[in-house]
Design an enzyme around this catalytic site. Structure first.
Site, PDB file in Angstrom:
ATOM      1  N   CYS A  41       0.702  -1.347   0.004  1.00  0.00           N
ATOM      2  CA  CYS A  41      -0.133   0.085  -0.230  1.00  0.00           C
ATOM      3  C   CYS A  41       0.796   1.326  -0.067  1.00  0.00           C
ATOM      4  O   CYS A  41       1.974   1.331   0.549  1.00  0.00           O
ATOM      5  CB  CYS A  41      -0.899   0.132   1.243  1.00  0.00           C
ATOM      6  SG  CYS A  41      -2.008   1.339   1.187  1.00  0.00           S
ATOM      7  N   ASP A  43       0.320   3.894   1.654  1.00  0.00           N
ATOM      8  CA  ASP A  43       0.266   4.662   2.975  1.00  0.00           C
ATOM      9  C   ASP A  43       1.712   4.907   3.509  1.00  0.00           C
ATOM     10  O   ASP A  43       2.449   4.156   3.540  1.00  0.00           O
ATOM     11  CB  ASP A  43      -0.402   3.377   3.951  1.00  0.00           C
ATOM     12  CG  ASP A  43      -0.774   4.117   5.241  1.00  0.00           C
ATOM     13  OD1 ASP A  43      -0.005   4.859   6.044  1.00  0.00           O
ATOM     14  OD2 ASP A  43      -2.090   4.060   5.601  1.00  0.00           O
ATOM     15  N   ARG A  45       2.665   5.258   6.432  1.00  0.00           N
ATOM     16  CA  ARG A  45       3.173   4.630   7.694  1.00  0.00           C
ATOM     17  C   ARG A  45       3.736   3.417   7.242  1.00  0.00           C
ATOM     18  O   ARG A  45       4.309   2.583   8.207  1.00  0.00           O
ATOM     19  CB  ARG A  45       2.043   4.530   8.507  1.00  0.00           C
ATOM     20  CG  ARG A  45       1.311   5.908   9.037  1.00  0.00           C
ATOM     21  CD  ARG A  45       0.014   5.644   9.827  1.00  0.00           C
ATOM     22  NE  ARG A  45      -1.027   4.963   8.494  1.00  0.00           N
ATOM     23  CZ  ARG A  45      -2.083   4.585   9.046  1.00  0.00           C
ATOM     24  NH1 ARG A  45      -2.478   4.423  10.248  1.00  0.00           N
ATOM     25  NH2 ARG A  45      -2.869   4.140   8.080  1.00  0.00           N
ATOM     26  N   HIS A  97      -2.342  -4.126   4.994  1.00  0.00           N
ATOM     27  CA  HIS A  97      -2.069  -3.431   6.330  1.00  0.00           C
ATOM     28  C   HIS A  97      -3.218  -3.175   7.202  1.00  0.00           C
ATOM     29  O   HIS A  97      -4.413  -2.579   6.456  1.00  0.00           O
ATOM     30  CB  HIS A  97      -1.266  -2.400   6.643  1.00  0.00           C
ATOM     31  CG  HIS A  97      -1.713  -1.034   5.822  1.00  0.00           C
ATOM     32  ND1 HIS A  97      -2.277  -0.240   6.746  1.00  0.00           N
ATOM     33  CD2 HIS A  97      -1.643  -0.702   4.631  1.00  0.00           C
ATOM     34  CE1 HIS A  97      -2.726   0.971   6.083  1.00  0.00           C
ATOM     35  NE2 HIS A  97      -2.401   0.570   4.931  1.00  0.00           N
ATOM     36  N   CYS A 100      -6.437   0.227   6.873  1.00  0.00           N
ATOM     37  CA  CYS A 100      -5.880   0.816   5.639  1.00  0.00           C
ATOM     38  C   CYS A 100      -6.909   1.898   5.328  1.00  0.00           C
ATOM     39  O   CYS A 100      -8.228   1.521   5.099  1.00  0.00           O
ATOM     40  CB  CYS A 100      -5.882  -0.372   4.642  1.00  0.00           C
ATOM     41  SG  CYS A 100      -5.803   0.188   2.805  1.00  0.00           S
TER      42      CYS A 100
END
Length: 208
Positions: A41, A43, A45, A97, A100
């Protein structure tokens, strides 16, 4: 964050690497030979190399919203083609994750503009597994399970590609479904039995 800060940190990073190994960048420039293609992803983080504890050059990485592998996405298909046929990776990992944002958005009845056709792929995962998901009364647990099922379905999309089918036939290649738990920092292997899942459909995907 000030952009100038990025360049200052880059200088520090270069010096740190050269202190440890004066040939670090000359060796890095010689090419790559990764064993793993990681599809994850976007993302901010969730950084692939950091969570796996690997160095540059050890993993080929592709990231997008909610770690999707739709067959209409030329970017994902090109990455899989290059990784399987040219880099000859031994493993392809799809890693989602928990918590998400893309999966969460797909669970909601909202008009999200340009994101709509992308999130429709996740909504189709929900539709495919609707009974299992609707039987989960706790919304947080249902959300986490959709993350896992989305990983499973994207792994299946990887397996369906001609490039992966060819690599599997010619030299063997393994597809893995993982989830990163942001709360604990742990990687979780979903241990998906793809042979059972694909048993009834592989005859139309397997290459002769």
């Amino acid at each position: 964050m000030d952009i100038i800060y990025i360049f200052e940190k880059n200088k520090e990073w270069v010096q740190d690497k050269l202190r440890i190994d004066p040939n670090y960048f000359s060796n890095l420039s010689k090419g790559q030979n990764p064993d793993i293609l990681y599809i994850g992803c976007s993302d901010s983080r969730v950084t692939a190399e950091e969570l796996m504890g690997v160095a540059p050059g050890e993993v080929f990485v592709h990231r997008n919203i909610a770690n999707m592998v739709p067959n209409t996405d030329l970017s994902a298909m090109s990455v899989i083609d290059y990784a399987a046929l040219h880099l000859k990776v031994k493993h392809i990992v799809v890693c989602g994750h928990y918590y998400c944002g893309g999966v969460k958005a797909a669970m909601q009845s909202q008009d999200l503009g340009i994101l709509n056709p992308w999130l429709r792929n996740i909504r189709d995962v929900y539709r495919t597994h609707r009974k299992e998901l609707n039987d989960i009364k706790d919304e947080d647990q249902r959300y986490k399970r959709l993350v896992e099922l989305n990983v499973q379905e994207q792994c299946i999309n990887v397996i369906k590609t001609a490039e992966v089918q060819r690599a599997y036939r010619d030299r063997g290649i393994t597809v893995h479904g993982w989830v990163f738990d942001i709360h604990s920092g742990k990687l979780i292997d979903l241990k998906i039995d793809f042979s059972e899942i694909m048993e009834n459909v592989m005859e139309i995907y397997r290459l002769d």
